[in-house]
Write a protein that holds these residues in place. Structure first.
Motif, PDB file in Angstrom:
ATOM      1  N   SER A  88       0.838  -1.205   0.000  1.00 32.78           N
ATOM      2  CA  SER A  88       0.000   0.000   0.000  1.00 32.78           C
ATOM      3  C   SER A  88       0.870   1.251   0.000  1.00 32.78           C
ATOM      4  O   SER A  88       2.071   1.190   0.293  1.00 32.78           O
ATOM      5  N   TYR A  89       0.242   2.392  -0.310  1.00 32.60           N
ATOM      6  CA  TYR A  89       0.977   3.667  -0.362  1.00 32.60           C
ATOM      7  C   TYR A  89       1.502   4.075   1.013  1.00 32.60           C
ATOM      8  O   TYR A  89       2.329   4.987   1.106  1.00 32.60           O
ATOM      9  N   LYS A  90       1.020   3.429   2.086  1.00 34.81           N
ATOM     10  CA  LYS A  90       1.469   3.785   3.439  1.00 34.81           C
ATOM     11  C   LYS A  90       2.992   3.674   3.559  1.00 34.81           C
ATOM     12  O   LYS A  90       3.597   4.297   4.425  1.00 34.81           O
ATOM     13  N   ASP A  91       3.617   2.874   2.691  1.00 37.18           N
ATOM     14  CA  ASP A  91       5.077   2.706   2.756  1.00 37.18           C
ATOM     15  C   ASP A  91       5.824   4.019   2.542  1.00 37.18           C
ATOM     16  O   ASP A  91       6.912   4.211   3.080  1.00 37.18           O
ATOM     17  N   GLY A 145      -5.017  -1.567   9.446  1.00 36.93           N
ATOM     18  CA  GLY A 145      -4.284  -2.695   8.868  1.00 36.93           C
ATOM     19  C   GLY A 145      -3.079  -2.304   8.043  1.00 36.93           C
ATOM     20  O   GLY A 145      -1.959  -2.726   8.311  1.00 36.93           O
ATOM     21  N   ASN A 146      -3.288  -1.464   7.034  1.00 41.43           N
ATOM     22  CA  ASN A 146      -2.181  -1.206   6.104  1.00 41.43           C
ATOM     23  C   ASN A 146      -1.075  -0.342   6.695  1.00 41.43           C
ATOM     24  O   ASN A 146       0.109  -0.610   6.462  1.00 41.43           O
ATOM     25  N   ALA A 147      -1.430   0.669   7.454  1.00 43.97           N
ATOM     26  CA  ALA A 147      -0.386   1.476   8.095  1.00 43.97           C
ATOM     27  C   ALA A 147       0.395   0.583   9.053  1.00 43.97           C
ATOM     28  O   ALA A 147       1.627   0.669   9.148  1.00 43.97           O
ATOM     29  N   PRO A 180      -9.395   7.242  -2.763  1.00 43.38           N
ATOM     30  CA  PRO A 180     -10.188   6.736  -1.632  1.00 43.38           C
ATOM     31  C   PRO A 180      -9.947   7.610  -0.406  1.00 43.38           C
ATOM     32  O   PRO A 180      -8.825   8.086  -0.207  1.00 43.38           O
ATOM     33  N   VAL A 181     -10.980   7.810   0.401  1.00 39.95           N
ATOM     34  CA  VAL A 181     -10.844   8.655   1.590  1.00 39.95           C
ATOM     35  C   VAL A 181     -11.326   7.914   2.835  1.00 39.95           C
ATOM     36  O   VAL A 181     -12.471   7.476   2.906  1.00 39.95           O
ATOM     37  N   GLY A 182     -10.407   7.783   3.789  1.00 40.18           N
ATOM     38  CA  GLY A 182     -10.741   7.296   5.131  1.00 40.18           C
ATOM     39  C   GLY A 182     -10.552   8.455   6.088  1.00 40.18           C
ATOM     40  O   GLY A 182     -11.445   9.247   6.339  1.00 40.18           O
ATOM     41  N   GLY A 183      -9.318   8.596   6.579  1.00 35.28           N
ATOM     42  CA  GLY A 183      -8.980   9.744   7.428  1.00 35.28           C
ATOM     43  C   GLY A 183      -8.758  11.013   6.633  1.00 35.28           C
ATOM     44  O   GLY A 183      -8.764  12.107   7.185  1.00 35.28           O
ATOM     45  N   GLY A 184      -8.506  10.895   5.333  1.00 35.73           N
ATOM     46  CA  GLY A 184      -8.358  12.052   4.453  1.00 35.73           C
ATOM     47  C   GLY A 184      -6.920  12.433   4.118  1.00 35.73           C
ATOM     48  O   GLY A 184      -6.687  13.258   3.237  1.00 35.73           O
ATOM     49  N   GLY A 185      -5.950  11.843   4.787  1.00 35.87           N
ATOM     50  CA  GLY A 185      -4.554  12.233   4.576  1.00 35.87           C
ATOM     51  C   GLY A 185      -4.038  11.933   3.173  1.00 35.87           C
ATOM     52  O   GLY A 185      -3.243  12.704   2.629  1.00 35.87           O
ATOM     53  N   LEU A 186      -4.490  10.830   2.608  1.00 38.36           N
ATOM     54  CA  LEU A 186      -4.020  10.475   1.263  1.00 38.36           C
ATOM     55  C   LEU A 186      -4.442  11.542   0.257  1.00 38.36           C
ATOM     56  O   LEU A 186      -3.621  12.071  -0.502  1.00 38.36           O
ATOM     57  N   LEU A 187      -5.733  11.896   0.269  1.00 36.42           N
ATOM     58  CA  LEU A 187      -6.202  12.929  -0.665  1.00 36.42           C
ATOM     59  C   LEU A 187      -5.542  14.275  -0.382  1.00 36.42           C
ATOM     60  O   LEU A 187      -5.079  14.964  -1.305  1.00 36.42           O
ATOM     61  N   VAL A 191      -4.863   3.407  -7.074  1.00 35.57           N
ATOM     62  CA  VAL A 191      -5.066   2.029  -6.619  1.00 35.57           C
ATOM     63  C   VAL A 191      -4.207   1.873  -5.361  1.00 35.57           C
ATOM     64  O   VAL A 191      -3.024   1.569  -5.418  1.00 35.57           O
ATOM     65  N   SER A 192      -4.848   2.132  -4.202  1.00 31.42           N
ATOM     66  CA  SER A 192      -4.075   2.396  -2.986  1.00 31.42           C
ATOM     67  C   SER A 192      -3.530   1.160  -2.295  1.00 31.42           C
ATOM     68  O   SER A 192      -2.561   1.254  -1.539  1.00 31.42           O
ATOM     69  N   GLY A 193      -4.142  -0.021  -2.527  1.00 30.25           N
ATOM     70  CA  GLY A 193      -3.684  -1.212  -1.809  1.00 30.25           C
ATOM     71  C   GLY A 193      -3.890  -2.488  -2.617  1.00 30.25           C
ATOM     72  O   GLY A 193      -4.756  -2.554  -3.505  1.00 30.25           O
ATOM     73  N   ALA A 194      -3.124  -3.517  -2.302  1.00 31.03           N
ATOM     74  CA  ALA A 194      -3.088  -4.755  -3.083  1.00 31.03           C
ATOM     75  C   ALA A 194      -4.181  -5.743  -2.680  1.00 31.03           C
ATOM     76  O   ALA A 194      -4.616  -5.779  -1.527  1.00 31.03           O
ATOM     77  N   ALA A 203      -6.476  -5.427  -6.826  1.00 29.71           N
ATOM     78  CA  ALA A 203      -6.513  -4.418  -5.758  1.00 29.71           C
ATOM     79  C   ALA A 203      -7.392  -4.905  -4.628  1.00 29.71           C
ATOM     80  O   ALA A 203      -8.315  -5.693  -4.838  1.00 29.71           O
ATOM     81  N   GLU A 204      -7.126  -4.415  -3.420  1.00 35.29           N
ATOM     82  CA  GLU A 204      -8.087  -4.647  -2.342  1.00 35.29           C
ATOM     83  C   GLU A 204      -9.282  -3.714  -2.599  1.00 35.29           C
ATOM     84  O   GLU A 204      -9.185  -2.776  -3.407  1.00 35.29           O
ATOM     85  N   PRO A 205     -10.429  -3.945  -1.928  1.00 34.88           N
ATOM     86  CA  PRO A 205     -11.597  -3.101  -2.204  1.00 34.88           C
ATOM     87  C   PRO A 205     -11.311  -1.596  -2.092  1.00 34.88           C
ATOM     88  O   PRO A 205     -11.709  -0.826  -2.976  1.00 34.88           O
ATOM     89  N   ALA A 206     -10.587  -1.168  -1.048  1.00 33.32           N
ATOM     90  CA  ALA A 206     -10.280   0.266  -0.918  1.00 33.32           C
ATOM     91  C   ALA A 206      -9.450   0.765  -2.103  1.00 33.32           C
ATOM     92  O   ALA A 206      -9.509   1.942  -2.459  1.00 33.32           O
ATOM     93  N   GLY A 207      -8.699  -0.138  -2.710  1.00 33.90           N
ATOM     94  CA  GLY A 207      -7.887   0.231  -3.866  1.00 33.90           C
ATOM     95  C   GLY A 207      -8.691   0.294  -5.153  1.00 33.90           C
ATOM     96  O   GLY A 207      -8.183   0.758  -6.184  1.00 33.90           O
TER      97      GLY A 207
HETATM   98  C1  LIG Z   1      -5.075   4.134   4.436  1.00 29.76           C
HETATM   99  C2  LIG Z   1      -5.726   3.712   3.182  1.00 29.76           C
HETATM  100  C3  LIG Z   1      -6.670   4.514   2.509  1.00 29.76           C
HETATM  101  C4  LIG Z   1      -7.213   5.804   3.081  1.00 29.76           C
HETATM  102  O1  LIG Z   1      -6.269   6.790   3.318  1.00 29.76           O
HETATM  103  P1  LIG Z   1      -6.666   7.994   4.308  1.00 29.76           P
HETATM  104  O2  LIG Z   1      -5.451   8.840   4.352  1.00 29.76           O
HETATM  105  O3  LIG Z   1      -6.983   7.379   5.637  1.00 29.76           O
HETATM  106  O4  LIG Z   1      -7.833   8.685   3.732  1.00 29.76           O
HETATM  107  C5  LIG Z   1      -7.152   4.079   1.299  1.00 29.76           C
HETATM  108  N1  LIG Z   1      -6.770   2.916   0.759  1.00 29.76           N
HETATM  109  C6  LIG Z   1      -5.889   2.111   1.367  1.00 29.76           C
HETATM  110  C7  LIG Z   1      -5.535   0.823   0.720  1.00 29.76           C
HETATM  111  C8  LIG Z   1      -5.339   2.471   2.604  1.00 29.76           C
HETATM  112  O5  LIG Z   1      -4.469   1.654   3.196  1.00 29.76           O
END
Ligand SMILES: *Cc1c(COP(=O)(O)O)cnc(C)c1O
Length: 360
Positions: A60-63, A87-89, A193-200, A331-334, A301-305
């Protein structure tokens, strides 16, 4: 040979300063941007691209963020980091902490998908599972506070992937936009994709920096994609309240179940400044696009991706995009991150009759 002047570190002049001997890398960043082979044409977006953040070292992009956070921790002589994760972080910080000899303390959400928990444990992180984390905004806020308090009491690095808690480490997210721009120029729209919003917020920040430096004349329109079951940022933007809508998360999409999004305000600003918009998608819709992405593009991709593609398809249908627009989906995660979902996708086809080799 992999050096710590590649990947995100190739943009080191624009990132927080870390002396070369403290830079940690596992090969994060410099991910492929690939053009859609089939889906783009089918949904009326022939210039559709995928940024494969799923190909980062831990999937994931968390890397990008943990590489920076762990490097900063080392440069500042810290011995541990502490965070919370869906999970991913966690998987990412666990790997980068192991790589650099730091201890990693992490609070995980109650319904963490098993493959992500296993990925965290294999690197021997110190894990605690918290009841209600991932559903309940009050518990989410409490855990964020605990992380912040323990980080400052013990001089540990905060390992939360949000600008509100770890602004320096989050600068690394901007490298996603700088790579897109180096490969393609500034696209017309980027779906995230937006969860906490940091990626966007980080991706928009990267484009805004280019604009501010006079290197580009515009930013892309930013599109925030959330689950209907956790659409707090999308609703807060649409109703103009300037606050994320309150409530529990009922989304089943791991990674974007964040009932108390810490970077919501940065997302509101990014959407407003870029003439962007939010889209809330049913989980079934996201799962269907996850399957399409695998079947028609070869991208697992995983669903969030996959929710960014679901959002782009929806936006095209609603006439929010022009046919000639250049559109990038993050495509944020595998796919291997969510083994349960993978199993459900292929279950109907798993019972294969055994055949004799001379009768094929
Ligand atoms: C963390 C994560 C997101 C969301 O990122 P936020 O910064 O929390 O909005 C989206 N997709 C994947 C796969 C993630 O791991």
């Amino acid at each position: 040979m992999l050096d710590a002047d590649q990947g995100i570190w190739s943009y080191r002049n624009a990132l927080p300063t870390v002396p070369p001997e403290h830079r940690v890398t596992l090969g994060e960043g410099r991910t492929p941007l690939i053009r859609s082979a089939a889906i783009g044409e089918a949904i009326g977006l022939p210039n559709l691209y995928f940024k494969l953040e799923s190909l980062n070292p831990t999937g994931s992009y968390k890397d990008r963020i943990s590489a920076m956070a762990v490097s900063l921790a080392k440069a500042n002589g810290k011995s541990a980091c502490i965070g919370t994760t869906s999970g991913n972080a966690g998987a990412s910080f666990a790997a980068y902490a192991a790589r650099s000899g730091l201890t990693y303390h992490v609070y995980v959400q109650e319904n963490i998908v098993p493959a992500k928990l296993e990925q965290i444990l294999v690197h021997r992180a110190q894990v605690r599972k918290v009841r209600g984390l991932g559903f309940d905004p009050v518990i989410g806020a409490k855990v964020f506070d605990t992380v912040q308090r323990k980080a400052s009491e013990n001089r540990w690095e905060p390992a939360i992937t949000a600008f509100a808690y770890a602004p320096l480490a989050m600068e690394a997210v901007k490298t996603i936009s700088w790579e897109i721009r180096d490969d393609l120029g500034v696209p017309d729209a980027v779906f995230v994709p937006v969860g906490g919003g940091g990626l966007l917020a980080g991706i928009y920040g990267g484009f805004r920096d280019l604009l501010a430096a006079g290197k580009e004349e515009r930013t892309p329109r930013m599109a925030a994609c959330q689950s209907v079951g956790c659409s707090n940022v999308v609703s807060g933007f649409e109703d103009g309240s300037g606050r994320p809508a309150p409530g529990h998360s009922t989304s089943q999409i791991s990674g974007i179940q964040v009932p108390n999004p810490p970077d919501a305000e940065l997302v509101f600003r990014a959407l407003a400044e870029s003439a962007g918009f939010g889209i809330a998608l049913e989980d079934e819709t996201t799962w269907r696009w996850q399957e399409e992405l695998a079947a028609k593009e070869g991208i697992f991709a995983e669903p969030a991706g996959a929710i960014a593609l679901a959002g782009a398809a929806q936006a095209a249908k609603e006439g929010r995009l022009r046919r000639e627009d250049t559109v990038v989906c993050i495509v944020s995660g595998a796919g291997y991150k969510d083994a349960d979902r993978l199993h459900r996708m292929v279950a109907p086809h798993l019972a294969l009759p055994l055949q004799e080799a001379d009768r094929l």
